[in-house]
Scaffold this motif. Structure first.
Motif, mmCIF file in Angstrom:
data_model
loop_
_atom_site.group_PDB
_atom_site.id
_atom_site.type_symbol
_atom_site.label_atom_id
_atom_site.label_comp_id
_atom_site.label_asym_id
_atom_site.label_seq_id
_atom_site.Cartn_x
_atom_site.Cartn_y
_atom_site.Cartn_z
ATOM 1 N N GLY A 277 25.554 -15.453 7.183
ATOM 2 C CA GLY A 277 26.808 -16.200 7.154
ATOM 3 C C GLY A 277 27.724 -15.913 5.984
ATOM 4 N N ALA A 296 33.919 -24.570 12.323
ATOM 5 C CA ALA A 296 32.465 -24.569 12.154
ATOM 6 C C ALA A 296 31.840 -25.826 12.758
ATOM 7 N N ARG A 300 29.263 -25.670 15.902
ATOM 8 C CA ARG A 300 27.948 -26.315 15.793
ATOM 9 C C ARG A 300 27.772 -27.348 16.907
ATOM 10 N N TYR A 323 24.067 -20.650 15.110
ATOM 11 C CA TYR A 323 24.220 -21.889 14.344
ATOM 12 C C TYR A 323 23.997 -21.633 12.856
ATOM 13 N N ASN A 326 26.996 -19.691 11.342
ATOM 14 C CA ASN A 326 28.177 -20.546 11.429
ATOM 15 C C ASN A 326 28.116 -21.654 10.377
ATOM 16 N N THR A 327 26.943 -22.278 10.237
ATOM 17 C CA THR A 327 26.793 -23.357 9.267
ATOM 18 C C THR A 327 26.976 -22.854 7.846
ATOM 19 N N SER A 329 28.534 -20.093 6.662
ATOM 20 C CA SER A 329 29.908 -19.688 6.345
ATOM 21 C C SER A 329 30.819 -20.908 6.264
ATOM 22 N N GLY A 330 30.558 -21.923 7.113
ATOM 23 C CA GLY A 330 31.353 -23.146 7.064
ATOM 24 C C GLY A 330 31.142 -23.920 5.780
#
Length: 407
Positions: A277, A296, A300, A323, A326-327, A329-330
């Motif tokens: 990520g 994000a 998710r 997931y 994504n988590t 990087s968010g």
């Protein structure tokens, strides 16, 4: 004439190098790596020790509950100190206090001690984490902030993969005290490293009473335009993911028929995605941060709903990999956004407040989620949690874009 854009991987590595060029940040990062190593060993060892000692699932749940209470109480305590005291002195003091608390499990290993230590360590973590996040912009240039946050996140994920099994092995071979001693030692080493931090001044020009810190933050919330939307997003998201994160093992067993190995592969998929990520941050650097963060949450949410609807363990594992990155990087983008847009004089308290909202919502979600899973089914619970997350993401997108347009 500008050169061609760097490949995302090279751009990420350049950012890491830029952040690590600054000695103050190197010390903060190294101290975090060492103390998190002990934290991770303890995270795996403590519940296993309690379970072996008591043979009681409610006893394990009690230590988890004590940790949750400590995180909330520590966030409240942090409001009175994180922006009021010099960072170096405060972080070193918290590390020494955590070392003493962890040492209690070496001297007096018992169920009662485990509950007390879980509470005390959580109090320390909830005070240390917002200050650590708030001080990063004072140690690195603004363009290195995403990389600095990414480095800390990546180190945490790697340690979960490496150090957690060590804690489990030590308990299984009857060396639980050694696991707890390593935790205490990690805080001592971290505190020693942090002694070399620059002697940063307190962020408040005029030091006010500890009792006035929280009221000052409450009055500042309407003036810091991104805080009200972020608080609302955090509350909704925590209500969604608290239960689904805690009950992922139940979904794996009851809905997908996976054994322990299959569930472990699911967790590995999340970890691999979480490592990837931060390397994606350069790809989204040109997108406004609020869109990345809101997106994000939506992604998710779609993932959790998908877990409730899919039928194959392999497909769910691939979804969990998405997931993971994504988590991560968010979260890195979220931390950077708060660091850049919240004034320094209330930044530490803002991080602490957002942590309180998250931990409170998470505990409430876990408490309600167990009953919901029994009444509506584990798959329906994940679909419901996904819907709440999607709602949180769209709420953030609308409210934060409104803030962005008013500037």
């Amino acid at each position: 004439m500008r050169g061609a854009p760097l490949h995302p991987l090279r751009a990420a590595l350049f950012g890491y190098r830029l952040a690590l060029e600054h000695e103050g940040y190197r010390r903060l990062w190294l101290a975090a790596v060492i103390s998190r190593t002990g934290d991770t060993i303890n995270f795996a060892a403590l519940p296993l020790f309690v379970l072996a000692l008591t043979h009681s699932a409610p006893a394990v749940a009690t230590t988890v509950f004590a940790e949750g209470v400590g995180l909330i109480a520590g966030g409240i305590l942090a409001q009175s100190i994180v922006d009021r005291l010099p960072p170096r002195r405060l972080m070193v003091g918290v590390d020494l206090a955590r070392a003493a608390a962890a040492g209690l499990m070496v001297a007096l290993p018992s169920f009662a001690t485990a509950v007390g230590v879980s509470l005390l360590l959580a109090l320390g973590t909830a005070s240390f984490a917002p200050l650590s996040n708030a001080v990063v912009p004072r140690l690195v240039p603004d363009r290195a902030l995403p990389a600095a946050n990414g480095l800390q996140w990546t180190a945490g994920v790697l340690l979960q993969m490496v150090a957690a099994p060590i804690g489990g092995v030590l308990v299984n071979v009857g060396a639980a005290r050694l696991a707890f001693a390593l935790n205490a030692l990690s805080f001592l080493i971290s505190g020693f490293i942090l002694l070399g931090l620059p002697n940063l001044s307190r962020v408040q020009a005029e030091v006010t009473s500890a009792w006035r810190q929280l009221p000052e933050l409450v009055r500042a919330i309407p003036r810091v335009s991104i805080l009200p939307p972020l608080i609302a997003m955090q509350a909704l998201a925590a209500l969604a993911v608290g239960a689904t994160s805690a009950l992922l093992v139940v979904l794996a067993r009851d809905a997908y028929g996976l054994n322990g190995t299959g569930y472990g592969l699911w967790l590995s998929a999340i970890a691999v995605g979480a490592l990837v990520g931060p390397l994606l941050i350069p790809l989204v650097a040109s997108i406004p941060a609020y869109r990345v963060v809101s997106g994000a949450y939506v992604i998710r949410g779609l993932g959790d709903a998908g877990l409730g609807l899919l039928n194959t363990g392999i497909g769910a594992g691939l979804l969990l990999g998405v997931y993971g990155f994504n988590t991560s990087s968010g979260i890195v983008t979220y931390q950077t956004m708060v660091q850049r847009e919240v004034p320094a004089k209330v930044r530490g308290r803002a991080f602490a407040l957002l942590d309180i909202v998250w931990q409170s919502g998470r505990l409430a979600s876990i408490a309600v989620g167990a009953g919901l899973a029994a009444s509506i089914g584990i798959r329906a619970l994940f679909v419901l949690g996904g819907a709440l997350l999607i709602l949180s993401g769209f709420l953030g997108l609308i409210s934060l874009s409104s803030v962005h347009r008013r500037r």
